[in-house]
Write an enzyme that holds these catalytic residues in place. Sequence first.
Site, PDB file in Angstrom:
ATOM      1  NE  ARG A 124      11.757   9.398  -6.957  1.00 27.72           N
ATOM      2  CZ  ARG A 124      11.031   9.600  -8.045  1.00 27.72           C
ATOM      3  NH1 ARG A 124      11.565  10.177  -9.097  1.00 27.72           N
ATOM      4  NH2 ARG A 124       9.766   9.246  -8.088  1.00 27.72           N
ATOM      5  NE  ARG A 138       9.040  12.503  -5.877  1.00 25.57           N
ATOM      6  CZ  ARG A 138       8.177  11.534  -6.080  1.00 25.57           C
ATOM      7  NH1 ARG A 138       7.931  11.111  -7.296  1.00 25.57           N
ATOM      8  NH2 ARG A 138       7.536  10.974  -5.085  1.00 25.57           N
ATOM      9  CB  ALA A 144       0.311  10.770 -10.716  1.00 25.77           C
ATOM     10  CG  HIS A 184       2.383  15.938 -20.040  1.00 19.54           C
ATOM     11  ND1 HIS A 184       2.482  17.081 -20.809  1.00 19.54           N
ATOM     12  CD2 HIS A 184       2.342  14.901 -20.928  1.00 19.54           C
ATOM     13  CE1 HIS A 184       2.523  16.745 -22.093  1.00 19.54           C
ATOM     14  NE2 HIS A 184       2.427  15.422 -22.184  1.00 19.54           N
ATOM     15  CG  HIS A 192       4.514  10.738 -16.714  1.00 23.58           C
ATOM     16  ND1 HIS A 192       3.617  11.570 -16.080  1.00 23.58           N
ATOM     17  CD2 HIS A 192       5.275  10.197 -15.716  1.00 23.58           C
ATOM     18  CE1 HIS A 192       3.832  11.552 -14.773  1.00 23.58           C
ATOM     19  NE2 HIS A 192       4.831  10.714 -14.522  1.00 23.58           N
ATOM     20  CG  PHE A 237      -5.862  -6.039   7.924  1.00 25.20           C
ATOM     21  CD1 PHE A 237      -5.693  -6.942   8.964  1.00 25.20           C
ATOM     22  CD2 PHE A 237      -6.170  -6.538   6.669  1.00 25.20           C
ATOM     23  CE1 PHE A 237      -5.835  -8.306   8.765  1.00 25.20           C
ATOM     24  CE2 PHE A 237      -6.324  -7.897   6.448  1.00 25.20           C
ATOM     25  CZ  PHE A 237      -6.161  -8.785   7.504  1.00 25.20           C
TER      26      PHE A 237
END
Length: 342
Positions: A21, A24, A161, A165, A167, A316
């Site tokens: 990840r 990306r 996000a 686009h 999705h 918190f």
Amino acid sequence: MPELRKDPFVSNRWIIFSPERKQRPIEYTFRDHEEGKEPFDVFSWGKEKLTPHEVFALRPKGGSADSPGWSVRVVPNKYPALRIEGDLQAEGIGLFDRMTGIGAHEVIIENPNPTVELEDQTVEGIAGVLQAYRQRILDLQQDIRFRYILIFKNKGQLAGATLKHPHSQLIALPVVPREVKEMIIQARKHYDIKERGLFADVLHEELRSGERVIMENSFFAAFCPWASRFPFESWIMPKFSSLDFSTLDDNQIMLLSDILQSLLRRLKKGLQDPDYNMVLQTAPLRSSRQDYMSAVEVDFRWHIEILPRISYLAGFELGSEFFINPVYPEEAADFLRQIRKL
């Protein structure tokens, strides 16, 4: 290879470690790019060869896979949190538990137009997206390695996000999420004491009082839950017994699309187009329904949670798992009821 590790301090909580990840691409708002240039959009028509091969698509006029002409398209995530290849293996390392990061991670491209959000689509267009949800659940629930399928949508940077686009995403997990387990355990305790279903009781009370109901039709109700975590948090729940989203027929999906469109448009108009998370919580897969999940068959109802991100999670909330919400759900529901559908 991704890996899941169990938190030894918190019951039923697993953490996914997914090094891929980090690779990306991240697309911010248009102002982060050179003036007059829009970011490259890999999800639009004509770019199909730049994504992994599609696993599902709706093409009203027909056509071959991985070509233009689709209205909804589903592809594997190029940078998956979990990988579908491999065997599911669990092991202990001293007092710690881990398992291989087996799962599925897919992207549901909601339409070919990068500027048309879910709430801006027609009811028929939203129905197509929900049909894609249904079809992917039906397919993936055949894999005995998976225990739970979560579908979610992140709209806007505050909601997490990274691509503009429109999705949604689907992640199939080899474990049942802690929050879902806790919900099921509470439902079982409720049934053991009262011999009534918790979800049915909650919805009955919401419809009886009407204070937190935003709208309803013959099959579904939208309401702000009694203990809302976020300002204007809204749920859509079936008014009939239904534990698995994938069992909806086309007529029910159309009615759900109508109420979802109306709710999202009210939030957009009333809150000035907020970022939000949308989560579809459906029942755990049958292969994972052990003794403590007996309440699933009796009472569980799938539902959609919409969480506008107009407030922040801070120390918190993160440290206590309490939420501070400045808007009572009764006030939120009354506000949303008064907004006319666009």
